[in-house]
Scaffold this motif. Structure first.
Motif, PDB file in Angstrom:
ATOM      1  N   ASP A  59       0.834  -1.212   0.000  1.00 21.43           N
ATOM      2  CA  ASP A  59       0.000   0.000   0.000  1.00 21.43           C
ATOM      3  C   ASP A  59       0.865   1.256   0.000  1.00 21.43           C
ATOM      4  OD1 ASP A  59      -2.843   1.158   0.493  1.00 21.43           O
ATOM      5  OD2 ASP A  59      -1.600   2.096   2.040  1.00 21.43           O
ATOM      6  N   LYS A  60       1.964   1.236   0.725  1.00 24.80           N
ATOM      7  CA  LYS A  60       2.876   2.392   0.736  1.00 24.80           C
ATOM      8  C   LYS A  60       3.403   2.690  -0.666  1.00 24.80           C
ATOM      9  CE  LYS A  60       4.623   1.912   5.486  1.00 24.80           C
ATOM     10  NZ  LYS A  60       5.812   1.561   6.312  1.00 24.80           N
ATOM     11  N   GLN A  61       3.679   1.628  -1.422  1.00 24.59           N
ATOM     12  CA  GLN A  61       4.210   1.821  -2.770  1.00 24.59           C
ATOM     13  C   GLN A  61       3.143   2.341  -3.723  1.00 24.59           C
ATOM     14  OE1 GLN A  61       7.456   1.809  -3.180  1.00 24.59           O
ATOM     15  NE2 GLN A  61       7.503   1.266  -0.992  1.00 24.59           N
ATOM     16  N   VAL A  62       1.888   1.957  -3.496  1.00 21.54           N
ATOM     17  CA  VAL A  62       0.792   2.535  -4.285  1.00 21.54           C
ATOM     18  C   VAL A  62       0.704   4.030  -4.004  1.00 21.54           C
ATOM     19  CG1 VAL A  62      -1.714   2.558  -4.636  1.00 21.54           C
ATOM     20  CG2 VAL A  62      -0.501   0.369  -4.417  1.00 21.54           C
ATOM     21  N   GLY A  63       0.849   4.405  -2.735  1.00 25.06           N
ATOM     22  CA  GLY A  63       0.841   5.821  -2.391  1.00 25.06           C
ATOM     23  C   GLY A  63       2.022   6.558  -2.985  1.00 25.06           C
ATOM     24  N   ARG A  64       3.181   5.926  -2.946  1.00 21.69           N
ATOM     25  CA  ARG A  64       4.385   6.527  -3.546  1.00 21.69           C
ATOM     26  C   ARG A  64       4.182   6.772  -5.042  1.00 21.69           C
ATOM     27  NH1 ARG A  64       9.927   3.061  -4.088  1.00 21.69           N
ATOM     28  NH2 ARG A  64      11.201   4.618  -5.195  1.00 21.69           N
ATOM     29  N   LEU A  65       3.577   5.814  -5.719  1.00 23.51           N
ATOM     30  CA  LEU A  65       3.317   5.946  -7.149  1.00 23.51           C
ATOM     31  C   LEU A  65       2.340   7.077  -7.421  1.00 23.51           C
ATOM     32  CD1 LEU A  65       3.406   4.897 -10.112  1.00 23.51           C
ATOM     33  CD2 LEU A  65       1.542   3.340  -9.472  1.00 23.51           C
ATOM     34  N   ARG A  66       1.228   7.132  -6.688  1.00 23.87           N
ATOM     35  CA  ARG A  66       0.231   8.166  -6.922  1.00 23.87           C
ATOM     36  C   ARG A  66       0.810   9.556  -6.633  1.00 23.87           C
ATOM     37  NH1 ARG A  66      -3.910   8.318  -3.770  1.00 23.87           N
ATOM     38  NH2 ARG A  66      -5.507   8.970  -5.270  1.00 23.87           N
ATOM     39  N   ASP A  67       1.639   9.649  -5.594  1.00 25.94           N
ATOM     40  CA  ASP A  67       2.280  10.927  -5.295  1.00 25.94           C
ATOM     41  C   ASP A  67       3.219  11.345  -6.427  1.00 25.94           C
ATOM     42  OD1 ASP A  67       0.975  11.122  -2.877  1.00 25.94           O
ATOM     43  OD2 ASP A  67       2.679  10.411  -1.675  1.00 25.94           O
ATOM     44  N   LYS A  68       3.938  10.389  -6.990  1.00 32.15           N
ATOM     45  CA  LYS A  68       4.867  10.694  -8.080  1.00 32.15           C
ATOM     46  C   LYS A  68       4.116  11.170  -9.320  1.00 32.15           C
ATOM     47  CE  LYS A  68       8.634  10.506  -8.190  1.00 32.15           C
ATOM     48  NZ  LYS A  68       9.694  11.571  -8.094  1.00 32.15           N
ATOM     49  N   LEU A  69       2.981  10.564  -9.628  1.00 30.86           N
ATOM     50  CA  LEU A  69       2.189  11.005 -10.779  1.00 30.86           C
ATOM     51  C   LEU A  69       1.729  12.448 -10.602  1.00 30.86           C
ATOM     52  CD1 LEU A  69      -0.017   7.807 -11.352  1.00 30.86           C
ATOM     53  CD2 LEU A  69       1.994   8.510 -12.670  1.00 30.86           C
ATOM     54  N   LYS A  70       1.346  12.803  -9.376  1.00 32.19           N
ATOM     55  CA  LYS A  70       0.947  14.191  -9.097  1.00 32.19           C
ATOM     56  C   LYS A  70       2.145  15.124  -9.215  1.00 32.19           C
ATOM     57  CE  LYS A  70      -2.677  12.592  -5.958  1.00 32.19           C
ATOM     58  NZ  LYS A  70      -3.057  12.434  -4.528  1.00 32.19           N
ATOM     59  N   GLU A  71       3.268  14.694  -8.669  1.00 35.27           N
ATOM     60  CA  GLU A  71       4.478  15.520  -8.721  1.00 35.27           C
ATOM     61  C   GLU A  71       4.906  15.787 -10.160  1.00 35.27           C
ATOM     62  OE1 GLU A  71       9.165  14.622  -8.031  1.00 35.27           O
ATOM     63  OE2 GLU A  71       7.817  13.926  -6.443  1.00 35.27           O
ATOM     64  N   LEU A  72       4.773  14.775 -11.015  1.00 35.77           N
ATOM     65  CA  LEU A  72       5.167  14.911 -12.415  1.00 35.77           C
ATOM     66  C   LEU A  72       4.109  15.629 -13.249  1.00 35.77           C
ATOM     67  CD1 LEU A  72       6.663  11.332 -12.991  1.00 35.77           C
ATOM     68  CD2 LEU A  72       7.947  13.479 -12.756  1.00 35.77           C
ATOM     69  N   GLY A  73       2.944  15.884 -12.658  1.00 40.44           N
ATOM     70  CA  GLY A  73       1.891  16.581 -13.380  1.00 40.44           C
ATOM     71  C   GLY A  73       1.139  15.731 -14.373  1.00 40.44           C
ATOM     72  N   VAL A  74       1.151  14.391 -14.177  1.00 34.34           N
ATOM     73  CA  VAL A  74       0.496  13.509 -15.145  1.00 34.34           C
ATOM     74  C   VAL A  74      -0.628  12.684 -14.524  1.00 34.34           C
ATOM     75  CG1 VAL A  74       2.522  13.365 -16.637  1.00 34.34           C
ATOM     76  CG2 VAL A  74       2.223  11.676 -14.797  1.00 34.34           C
TER      77      VAL A  74
END
Length: 483
Positions: free
Chosen positions: A287-302
């Motif tokens: 679950d932490k890695q799912v959160g890490r992924l979703r945060d990265k998508l937001k950070e990258l603007g995609v």
């Protein structure tokens, strides 16, 4: 003469029913796909039960990131894996076709054939960059090194089918299972499903492959879900940097045996038995890695230009008894992994696409993993009719958006002497290869306790006839007539 006419009619009916499963890609083109080509990410857990999420009111497990993903998108209340074990379900995701159409009958059985058109191959034709990370389990990755379940053994040379030969530019994959902690090292026997010939602390005899003859050697310690995401995120960052749409398939090993969790992930469950600590701990780590992924998508603007899917390949392993790491929950459903009863195939299902899917959407219409391929094809305006083969899935997007209230084609299952068909609120199930079926109203009786076969013989016969026609078409595909 009459018999021949009836046979011809039956084949015509099968063609109409199954070709109809391809959906209407031209209609999809007028929506989003002509204007944009969104990124696609498919996440899959391994042996996660339908009850193994926080949003489905688990008594102990905490999954705040999956819960947030579900709240911001669509939760499928009846999402199914196409089979009751891993490899066949993975084949259905990759092709949109039942795995028996091309010989993947069980775990470590068959492989993705060269004639099959995979998701990777489909999107590469549109200019996508493609990456596969985690468990592959759709064929061997080497003919030269003896490893995993089949790799490097002469009798399995014909099952060599790595992702880099099926449409994927970047790979970080294992042939089959690894421990959920220190994935390259043999864990204690108490973690479950450890080959007795392997010794604790020594190599697990499975590798992460990155290409032909290429094995990863670094950053392989600790939580396996983090090890996988450490490769997936740079792939995504690179795609965004180069302004390339991407397909990223991320297939976790968690919570498949052997199950071991790190101390930090076990800590929230310290008051529970050790086996539950480890089981819930590895899902917390995922679950932490799912959160890490979703945060990265937001950070990258995609984030808003990315379609994100989440599911499991089948229901939970074993029984949740003391002394075993098989602590998954079906939330009252009958059966577990290897069963075509609900507990073996009803799995978590989430779809998130900000701006396209309303937050808090609940999908009650049944869908399954074979639907991924035609859904993605229709989003991207790909006409899969040109492939001239039978597909078992439908486009889920109109269902998710509420434009379609009922499934137009039933979902057929066939696994190890079991048969099933799900047609909206009804389900038939057989444990004798389709000779006799029980009938359930699965919407009202999700525990499959009340057999309605004698009360509703017309519905039973209608569904049995469809399953038999589907089975004929599946066997036709298996004989190679789709290619």
């Amino acid at each position: 003469m009459i018999k021949n006419i009836a046979l011809i009619f039956n084949w015509f009916l099968v063609a109409v029913l199954l070709l109809g499963c391809q959906g209407t890609p031209k209609k999809a083109a007028s929506g989003t796909a002509q204007k944009e080509r969104p990124n696609i990410i498919l996440l899959m857990a391994d042996d996660q039960g339908w009850g193994d999420t926080g949003y489905n009111v688990h008594p102990h497990l905490k999954t705040p990131n999956l819960d947030a993903m579900a709240a911001n998108g669509a939760v499928f209340e009846r999402f199914y894996s196409a089979s009751a074990v891993c490899s066949p379900t993975r084949g259905s995701v990759m092709t949109g076709r039942h795995p028996l159409r091309y010989g993947i009958c069980h775990a470590n059985c068959g492989h993705i054939k060269p004639e099959e058109i995979t998701l990777g191959e489909m999107v590469k034709d549109l200019g996508y960059t493609t990456g596969h990370f985690g468990k592959w389990h759709l064929g061997t990755l080497t003919r030269d090194i003896v490893e995993a379940n089949r790799g490097g053994r002469e009798k399995y040379d014909g099952d060599y089918a790595p992702p880099w030969e099926h449409g994927f530019d970047v790979s970080f994959v294992t042939e089959s299972k690894v421990p959920t902690w220190d994935p390259m090292i043999t864990p204690p026997q108490s973690s479950g499903d450890v080959n007795g010939a392997l010794k604790e602390g020594e190599p697990f005899n499975t590798s992460y492959w990155t290409g032909p003859g290429q094995i990863a050697k670094e950053n392989l310690e600790g939580d396996d879900s983090r090890v996988i995401m450490d490769r997936a995120i740079p792939f995504i960052e690179n795609a965004v940097k180069n302004d390339k749409p991407f397909l990223s398939i991320i297939w976790f090993h968690t919570p498949h045996l052997p199950v071991l969790a790190g101390e930090d992930d076990r800590a929230p469950y310290a008051d529970l038995p050790e086996d539950q600590q480890h089981y819930y701990g590895v899902l917390t780590a995922l679950d932490k890695q799912v959160g890490r992924l979703r945060d990265k998508l937001k950070e990258l603007g995609v984030a808003e230009s990315t379609v994100l899917f989440y599911t499991s390949d089948n229901g939970p392993e074993g029984k949740p008894v003391t002394g075993r790491r098989t602590q998954g929950l079906t939330k009252g459903l009958k059966g577990r992994k290897r069963s075509l009863h609900e507990g073996g195939i009803r799995v978590p299902g989430i779809m998130e696409w900000p701006g396209k899917i309303k937050p808090g959407t609940k999908v009650v219409t049944p869908c399954f993993t074979s639907d991924y391929f035609p859904t993605i094809a229709n989003i991207l305006a790909v006409d899969i009719k040109k492939n001239k083969r039978l597909y078992d899935g439908v486009d889920m997007l109109p269902i998710v958006k509420g434009e379609v209230k009922r499934r137009t084609e039933p979902m057929a299952f066939d696994f190890q002497g079991q048969a099933a068909l799900i047609d909206n609120e009804y389900k038939i199930y057989s444990d004798d290869s389709g000779k006799r079926f029980a009938l359930y109203n699965i919407r009202n009786d999700m525990g499959e306790n009340n057999n309605l076969a004698n009360e509703q013989p017309t519905k039973l016969n209608e569904m049995v006839a469809y399953w038999n026609q589907w089975k004929d078409s599946q066997e036709m595909s298996a004989s190679g007539k789709d290619y």
